[in-house]
Design a protein around this motif. Structure first.
Motif, PDB file in Angstrom:
ATOM      1  N   ILE A   1       0.892  -1.193   0.101  1.00 38.18           N
ATOM      2  CA  ILE A   1      -0.178   0.010   0.106  1.00 38.18           C
ATOM      3  C   ILE A   1       0.922   1.261   0.147  1.00 38.18           C
ATOM      4  N   THR A   2       0.271   2.285  -0.977  1.00 34.57           N
ATOM      5  CA  THR A   2       1.117   3.636  -0.911  1.00 34.57           C
ATOM      6  C   THR A   2      -0.019   4.585  -1.017  1.00 34.57           C
ATOM      7  N   GLY A   3       0.433   5.633  -0.949  1.00 38.30           N
ATOM      8  CA  GLY A   3      -0.541   6.759  -1.149  1.00 38.30           C
ATOM      9  C   GLY A   3      -0.883   7.744  -0.123  1.00 38.30           C
ATOM     10  N   VAL A   4      -1.920   8.412  -0.025  1.00 38.13           N
ATOM     11  CA  VAL A   4      -2.306   9.488   0.868  1.00 38.13           C
ATOM     12  C   VAL A   4      -3.720   9.504   1.450  1.00 38.13           C
ATOM     13  N   ALA A   5      -4.127   9.824   2.332  1.00 35.82           N
ATOM     14  CA  ALA A   5      -3.302  10.372   3.493  1.00 35.82           C
ATOM     15  C   ALA A   5      -2.933   9.230   4.452  1.00 35.82           C
ATOM     16  N   SER A   6      -1.808   9.247   5.034  1.00 40.17           N
ATOM     17  CA  SER A   6      -1.287   8.422   5.705  1.00 40.17           C
ATOM     18  C   SER A   6      -2.514   7.622   6.905  1.00 40.17           C
ATOM     19  N   GLU A   7      -2.937   8.771   7.730  1.00 39.47           N
ATOM     20  CA  GLU A   7      -4.006   8.410   8.823  1.00 39.47           C
ATOM     21  C   GLU A   7      -5.333   8.279   8.484  1.00 39.47           C
ATOM     22  N   ASN A   8      -5.496   8.461   7.039  1.00 36.93           N
ATOM     23  CA  ASN A   8      -6.805   8.441   6.555  1.00 36.93           C
ATOM     24  C   ASN A   8      -7.019   7.126   5.563  1.00 36.93           C
ATOM     25  N   SER A   9      -7.047   7.301   4.350  1.00 41.94           N
ATOM     26  CA  SER A   9      -7.288   6.154   3.462  1.00 41.94           C
ATOM     27  C   SER A   9      -6.081   4.929   3.430  1.00 41.94           C
ATOM     28  N   VAL A  10      -4.902   5.378   3.735  1.00 39.74           N
ATOM     29  CA  VAL A  10      -4.007   4.565   3.820  1.00 39.74           C
ATOM     30  C   VAL A  10      -4.235   3.549   5.045  1.00 39.74           C
ATOM     31  N   GLU A  11      -4.442   4.252   6.189  1.00 36.37           N
ATOM     32  CA  GLU A  11      -4.513   3.493   7.330  1.00 36.37           C
ATOM     33  C   GLU A  11      -5.952   2.780   7.188  1.00 36.37           C
ATOM     34  N   ALA A  12      -7.108   3.210   6.895  1.00 38.76           N
ATOM     35  CA  ALA A  12      -8.052   2.504   7.048  1.00 38.76           C
ATOM     36  C   ALA A  12      -8.024   1.316   5.940  1.00 38.76           C
TER      37      ALA A  12
ATOM     38  N   ASP B   1       7.580   5.533   3.179  1.00 36.92           N
ATOM     39  CA  ASP B   1       8.133   6.854   2.480  1.00 36.92           C
ATOM     40  C   ASP B   1       7.507   6.819   0.997  1.00 36.92           C
ATOM     41  N   ALA B   2       6.504   6.134   0.922  1.00 37.56           N
ATOM     42  CA  ALA B   2       5.542   6.352  -0.434  1.00 37.56           C
ATOM     43  C   ALA B   2       4.345   6.695   0.193  1.00 37.56           C
ATOM     44  N   CYS B   3       4.194   7.214   1.367  1.00 34.88           N
ATOM     45  CA  CYS B   3       2.631   7.870   1.837  1.00 34.88           C
ATOM     46  C   CYS B   3       3.161   8.971   2.346  1.00 34.88           C
ATOM     47  N   TYR B   4       2.075   9.810   2.603  1.00 32.14           N
ATOM     48  CA  TYR B   4       1.921  11.130   3.088  1.00 32.14           C
ATOM     49  C   TYR B   4       0.870  11.573   3.610  1.00 32.14           C
ATOM     50  N   THR B   5       1.190  12.546   4.532  1.00 31.77           N
ATOM     51  CA  THR B   5      -0.161  13.368   4.861  1.00 31.77           C
ATOM     52  C   THR B   5       0.454  14.748   5.358  1.00 31.77           C
ATOM     53  N   PHE B   6      -0.804  15.436   6.109  1.00 35.35           N
ATOM     54  CA  PHE B   6      -0.733  16.641   6.401  1.00 35.35           C
ATOM     55  C   PHE B   6      -0.685  16.951   7.738  1.00 35.35           C
ATOM     56  N   ALA B   7      -0.300  18.230   8.191  1.00 34.34           N
ATOM     57  CA  ALA B   7      -0.351  18.669   9.576  1.00 34.34           C
ATOM     58  C   ALA B   7      -1.764  18.797   9.969  1.00 34.34           C
TER      59      ALA B   7
ATOM     60  N   ALA C   1       2.948  17.255  10.184  1.00 30.89           N
ATOM     61  CA  ALA C   1       2.664  16.234   9.337  1.00 30.89           C
ATOM     62  C   ALA C   1       3.501  15.097   9.550  1.00 30.89           C
ATOM     63  N   GLU C   2       4.696  15.098  10.000  1.00 31.31           N
ATOM     64  CA  GLU C   2       5.580  14.088  10.322  1.00 31.31           C
ATOM     65  C   GLU C   2       5.107  13.257  11.448  1.00 31.31           C
ATOM     66  N   GLU C   3       4.351  13.893  12.498  1.00 27.03           N
ATOM     67  CA  GLU C   3       4.075  13.317  13.667  1.00 27.03           C
ATOM     68  C   GLU C   3       2.642  12.763  13.092  1.00 27.03           C
ATOM     69  N   VAL C   4       1.781  13.006  12.577  1.00 28.23           N
ATOM     70  CA  VAL C   4       0.665  12.433  12.103  1.00 28.23           C
ATOM     71  C   VAL C   4       0.920  11.250  11.409  1.00 28.23           C
ATOM     72  N   HIS C   5       1.866  11.336  10.532  1.00 32.08           N
ATOM     73  CA  HIS C   5       2.258  10.159   9.569  1.00 32.08           C
ATOM     74  C   HIS C   5       2.899   8.954  10.500  1.00 32.08           C
ATOM     75  N   ASP C   6       3.891   9.597  11.313  1.00 30.65           N
ATOM     76  CA  ASP C   6       4.528   8.584  12.259  1.00 30.65           C
ATOM     77  C   ASP C   6       3.578   7.699  13.044  1.00 30.65           C
ATOM     78  N   MET C   7       2.556   8.288  13.632  1.00 29.49           N
ATOM     79  CA  MET C   7       1.333   7.852  14.411  1.00 29.49           C
ATOM     80  C   MET C   7       0.710   6.936  13.657  1.00 29.49           C
ATOM     81  N   ALA C   8       0.395   7.167  12.420  1.00 30.49           N
ATOM     82  CA  ALA C   8      -0.284   6.430  11.432  1.00 30.49           C
ATOM     83  C   ALA C   8       0.432   5.137  11.430  1.00 30.49           C
ATOM     84  N   MET C   9       1.747   5.097  10.986  1.00 32.63           N
ATOM     85  CA  MET C   9       2.592   3.875  10.683  1.00 32.63           C
ATOM     86  C   MET C   9       2.741   3.214  12.117  1.00 32.63           C
TER      87      MET C   9
END
Length: 187
Positions: free
Chosen positions: A116-127, A144-150, A161-169
Motif C-alpha cells: 500500500i502507498t498513497g495518501v493520506a497516511s492516517e486516513n485512506s492508507v490506514e483504513a 516513504d511512499a505515503c504522506y499526510t498533512f499537519a 505532518a511528520e507526527e501524524v504520519h508517524d503515528m499512523a505508521m
C-alpha cells in the motif's frame, strides 16, 4: 523480497491510493516530499515485472469537493496515472475495500498480498491497510511512499505532518501491516 516468475501467481498487488490532482493542490504542510517519486519507482518496478497494479481514487459525494466526479481534482496525477490493463477502483469513503469490489478482484486473481502507498497516511492508507489485514491479506505499507498533512489532534494541539504520519505508521506496524521503506522492495 518479491520474487516471481512469469508462470507463478502474483506475489503482491501494488495499491496506489488517491494520487489525484486535487490532493496535490492542497496548500497544507505535508511530510515526505519525495513520496510521489517513491510511488513512481515502485510503480515502474511493478510494471517491469508484470505484477498487478491497482489505482484507487476517491470520488466524493459532495458536489463542491475537488474530488467530485467531473472536477479536475478527481483526475489522476499524470505521472502516476493508470495504463491500459491496470485496475482502477473508485471509493466514496476512506477504506478502498468498502463497496468497491477490490476484495473480490484480488481473490479472483489469487492475490493474497498487498503493498500500500498513497495518501493520506492516517486516513485512506490506514483504513485500507486495516481492512486488508482484517480480510486476511498479507499487508505491507511503504512509509516513504505515503504522506499526510499537519493537523490538530483530538485535544486541539497542533501536530506536524511528520507526527501524524508517524503515528499512523505506528498504529499499523506489527498488528495490521509490515511497515517498510521503498528501498526494501526495490533492491
Amino acid at each position: 523480497m518479491l520474487k516471481q516468475d512469469a508462470h507463478s501467481a502474483p506475489t503482491a498487488a501494488l495499491l496506489i491510493i488517491d494520487m489525484q490532482q486535487g490532493i496535490r493542490d492542497l496548500a497544507l504542510p505535508r511530510n515526505n516530499p519525495r513520496a510521489e517519486a517513491c510511488i513512481a519507482a515502485l510503480l515502474a518496478r511493478w510494471r517491469r515485472a508484470g505484477w498487478p497494479v491497482v489505482h484507487i481514487r476517491h470520488m466524493s459525494r459532495q458536489a463542491d469537493s475537488v474530488f467530485a466526479p467531473g472536477q479536475p481534482g478527481a483526475r489522476f496525477q499524470p505521472e502516476l496515472a493508470p495504463q491500459p490493463g491496470e485496475a482502477v477502483f473508485e471509493k466514496n469513503v476512506t477504506d478502498a475495500f468498502v463497496h468497491s469490489g477490490l476484495e473480490r478482484w484480488l481473490h479472483v486473481r489469487g492475490i493474497g498480498r498487498v503493498v500500500i502507498t498513497g495518501v493520506a497516511s492516517e486516513n485512506s492508507v490506514e483504513a485500507t491497510a486495516r481492512s486488508a489485514s482484517n480480510l486476511g491479506f498479507v499487508t505491507r505499507v511503504v512509509a516513504d511512499a505515503c504522506y499526510t498533512f499537519a493537523k490538530r489532534d483530538y485535544g486541539g494541539r497542533p501536530r506536524s505532518a511528520e507526527e501524524v504520519h508517524d503515528m499512523a505508521m505506528a498504529n499499523l506496524r506489527d498488528e495490521y501491516a509490515e511497515v517498510l521503506q521503498s528501498g526494501a522492495l526495490l533492491d
